[in-house]
Design an enzyme around this catalytic site. Structure first.
Site, short mmCIF file in Angstrom:
data_model
loop_
_atom_site.label_atom_id
_atom_site.label_comp_id
_atom_site.label_asym_id
_atom_site.label_seq_id
_atom_site.Cartn_x
_atom_site.Cartn_y
_atom_site.Cartn_z
N ASP A 85 0.90 -1.16 -0.06
CA ASP A 85 -0.09 -0.04 -0.03
C ASP A 85 1.02 1.12 0.18
OD1 ASP A 85 -2.23 1.56 0.53
OD2 ASP A 85 -1.57 1.72 2.54
N ASP B 257 -0.28 5.24 1.12
CA ASP B 257 -0.44 5.99 2.21
C ASP B 257 -0.45 5.36 3.38
OD1 ASP B 257 -1.01 8.64 0.51
OD2 ASP B 257 -2.26 7.22 -0.21
N GLY C 39 -5.33 2.67 -3.28
CA GLY C 39 -6.60 3.24 -3.54
C GLY C 39 -6.55 4.41 -4.37
N ASP D 226 -2.38 -0.59 5.67
CA ASP D 226 -2.81 0.04 7.15
C ASP D 226 -3.74 0.57 7.27
OD1 ASP D 226 -2.29 3.34 6.96
OD2 ASP D 226 -1.86 2.24 5.22
#
Length: 260
Positions: free
Chosen positions: A10, A12, A45, A209
């Site tokens: 991921d 961020d 995302g 996260d």
């Protein structure tokens, strides 16, 4: 192939810290993985245009973007899953009446259905990116939209969840929610990549996260939640590493045996 693995990261809160900076230990760890012959990929995302600088910096060409709706393997698009047009149009009309702005996002750009709004400014600015949605209320009508953003306060998205079963709504900011195709997730995008690359599940790893990482972390066999993740995210993972601020990526890679 059996001694090599694929690792999805991921962005961020995982590759980048709260200030949207990449710890030096993280960058070195990524290049060490590549040097050892492992496949390194991103699962985010974000839109593709929102992390091109990171891909360039890390020399990564395989990624899952838009939470699984736009998937690229070695620079080639292998999967696309756009939002359905008719329900998106109806949602836009309802949101406009409620003073809830909507942003439409394809693989190249993002456009807002209102000229400006404080919620858009407040949430997008936290990403610390150079892109900002400009105004085009009809942008979604002439192209595939892989994700939209609905801007509303916490709890206000529930009215849309019940009215639009074709979509999933995942909050990423106190005033913003991701709108995704129903059932779309990073896990589905990762599955597309791993199927083509031929990595068995025991050689698949994922680090994340956020709430949008839960399905990924609960699906990928060797999953690692960051120490800065919420408790519900940690519970979905097989392992929990240190915070991104505390060399969490390096620590996690050593924890699972990918680095010494």
């Amino acid at each position: 192939m059996t001694n090599k693995s694929v690792i999805f990261f991921d962005i961020d809160g995982t590759l980048l810290n709260h200030d949207k900076k990449m710890p030096e230990s993280t960058k070195k760890a990524i290049f060490k993985l590549k040097e050892l012959g492992h496949e390194v990929a991103i699962a985010t995302g974000r839109a593709p245009f929102m992390f091109k600088d990171i891909r360039d910096e890390l020399d990564i060409h395989t990624y899952v973007s838009y939470n699984g709706q736009y998937v690229v393997l070695d620079g080639e698009v292998i999967y696309q899953n756009p939002l359905k047009l008719n329900p998106l149009e109806k949602l836009t009309e309802e949101a406009l009446q409620n003073n809830h702005p909507v942003v439409y996002m394809d693989h190249e750009d993002m456009k807002a259905n209102v000229p400006e709004h404080e919620y858009i400014t407040e949430s997008i600015s936290t990403l610390k990116i150079k892109f900002f949605p400009t105004h085009d209320p009809h942008y979604y009508k002439s192209r595939d939209i892989f994700q939209s953003l609905l801007f509303c306060k916490e709890g206000e998205e529930h009215q849309y969840e019940q009215a639009y079963p074709d979509f999933d709504f995942i909050r990423w900011h106190p005033v913003s929610v991701d709108i995704l195709p129903k059932g779309g997730s990073k896990a589905k995008g990762i599955e597309k990549i791993c199927k083509q690359l031929g990595y068995p599940e025991e050689h698949q790893y994922a680090f994340g996260d956020g709430l949008n990482d839960i399905e990924m972390l609960s699906t990928v066999k060797n999953s690692v939640a960051m120490g800065n993740a919420e408790e519900v995210v940690k519970q979905a993972a097989k392992y929990v590493t240190k915070s991104v601020e505390d060399e969490g990526i390096l620590h996690g890679l050593k924890m699972v045996g990918l680095l010494k």
